[in-house]
Design an enzyme around this catalytic site. Structure first.
Site, PDB file in Angstrom:
ATOM      1  N   HIS A  15       0.807  -1.228   0.000  1.00 25.39           N
ATOM      2  CA  HIS A  15       0.000   0.000   0.000  1.00 25.39           C
ATOM      3  C   HIS A  15       0.839   1.277   0.000  1.00 25.39           C
ATOM      4  O   HIS A  15       0.555   2.235   0.740  1.00 25.39           O
ATOM      5  CB  HIS A  15      -0.969  -0.001   1.178  1.00 25.39           C
ATOM      6  N   HIS A  44      -9.920   1.176   0.823  1.00 30.59           N
ATOM      7  CA  HIS A  44      -9.696  -0.057   1.580  1.00 30.59           C
ATOM      8  C   HIS A  44     -10.736  -0.172   2.707  1.00 30.59           C
ATOM      9  O   HIS A  44     -10.387  -0.336   3.878  1.00 30.59           O
ATOM     10  CB  HIS A  44      -8.281  -0.051   2.160  1.00 30.59           C
ATOM     11  N   GLU A  72     -11.539  -4.356  -2.560  1.00 32.96           N
ATOM     12  CA  GLU A  72     -10.725  -3.221  -2.982  1.00 32.96           C
ATOM     13  C   GLU A  72     -10.588  -3.210  -4.506  1.00 32.96           C
ATOM     14  O   GLU A  72      -9.980  -4.109  -5.077  1.00 32.96           O
ATOM     15  CB  GLU A  72      -9.332  -3.301  -2.347  1.00 32.96           C
TER      16      GLU A  72
END
Length: 326
Positions: free
Chosen positions: A101, A171, A292
């Site tokens: 991420h 997310h 996601e």
């Protein structure tokens, strides 16, 4: 409608909370990470997302909950990739050998600036400098978060001043029943293939058919106990906005996911541990699931995956809508 204080980070930076409302939906969004902290539906007696009233939790056990993650969502194997003949090394924040991420100080750990705020929507912006977390190019990101009729929409855009990689994703974790365990939810994902992963959850490079196995969600079925943290291959490039998934709780409440993205990461929340949640809840394993919408993970290192490169003059633009149906 005015932002209200939510707390301060250890370095003194202030975090504010924005309240949105339209029709039966109400939401709260934090300036930290553009986090969707709460989402309520009139007539439903529990929040439909996992969030926390405790700012400190978002730095620890609730990391990534509800945030916009990037500049590259999901994993980059070995924290390195080659672009235009140059190799870049990115922050190793996943098992000390991969990037997750966008690195340890990715977009979820940044304070986003409020560009505009209306009763039903907010536009937030973030500037990432060249070299941030090892990624090339100064990048400007905007996120429009809006309540639209029966749904919640995310319109994400990004521009860069040098060639880079880009994948941004919301997310959020969802629980349509409020019971703290989503394994009895029913799920449909319109994907013919998924990406197998190695022991570090890095795609192996294989694009495997879902046919008839634990990853075949083409028809709605109970999530169960198979264990999921995988990308489902929706398409080989970005597409016009279309429905790609549908989640239904035992209560009958459903959520349809619509997106322009080429991938959908389904994570069943198996590794949640004692997270302080909304309305006094404590979230444990499988308390919520993430859907996601994003580029395929490790795309910068996989020549057979859809291209995730963003160049000067181009605009990364992705839309996702979560629609709720009683």
């Amino acid at each position: 409608m005015t932002p209200v204080p939510f707390g301060k980070l250890p370095d003194g930076r202030e975090v504010h909370c924005l309240s949105l409302q339209s029709g039966r939906l109400s939401a709260k969004v934090l300036t930290l990470g553009a986090i969707l902290q709460d989402l309520r539906i009139e007539g439903v007696d529990h929040p439909v997302v996992l969030g926390s009233p405790d700012l400190a939790a978002y730095l620890g056990s609730a990391r990534y909950f509800g945030a916009i993650v990037g500049r590259f969502a999901n994993r980059i194997g070995r924290g390195r990739f080659t672009l235009d003949g140059k190799t870049y090394r990115t922050d190793l924040n996943f098992r000390d050998r991969h990037t997750l991420h966008g690195g340890g100080e990715g977009t979820d750990m940044q304070i986003w600036q409020v560009q505009s705020l209306a009763p039903d929507r907010a536009i937030l912006a973030l500037e990432l400098p060249d070299g941030h977390m090892g990624f090339p190019g100064a990048m400007r990101i905007t996120a429009e978060i809006a309540l639209i009729g029966d749904g919640l929409s995310f319109n994400l855009t990004a521009r860069t001043d040098a060639p880079t990689v880009c994948s941004l994703a919301h997310h959020g974790f969802f629980d349509l029943d409020g019971r703290g365990d989503i394994r009895n939810h029913s799920l449909m994902i319109a994907a013919e293939h998924y990406l197998p992963v190695d022991d570090d959850l890095i795609p192996t490079g294989e694009i495997r058919p879902v046919d008839g196995g634990d990853f075949d969600f083409r028809s709605p079925r109970r999530i169960g106990r198979a264990g999921y943290d995988h990308n489902f291959c929706l398409s080989d490039s970005q597409r016009p906005l279309r429905p790609v998934a549908r989640l239904t709780g035992e209560s009958g409440l459903s959520m349809q996911v619509e997106t322009t993205a080429c991938g959908l990461q389904f994570y069943d929340g198996a590794y949640m541990q004692d997270v302080p949640g909304l309305d006094g809840r404590r979230y444990g394993p499988h308390a919520g699931l993430a859907l996601e919408t994003q580029h395929w993970p490790d795309a910068p290192n996989q020549s057979g995956f859809p291209d995730a490169v963003l160049r000067p003059g181009q605009v990364f633009s992705e839309t996702t809508i979560y629609r709720f149906i009683a």
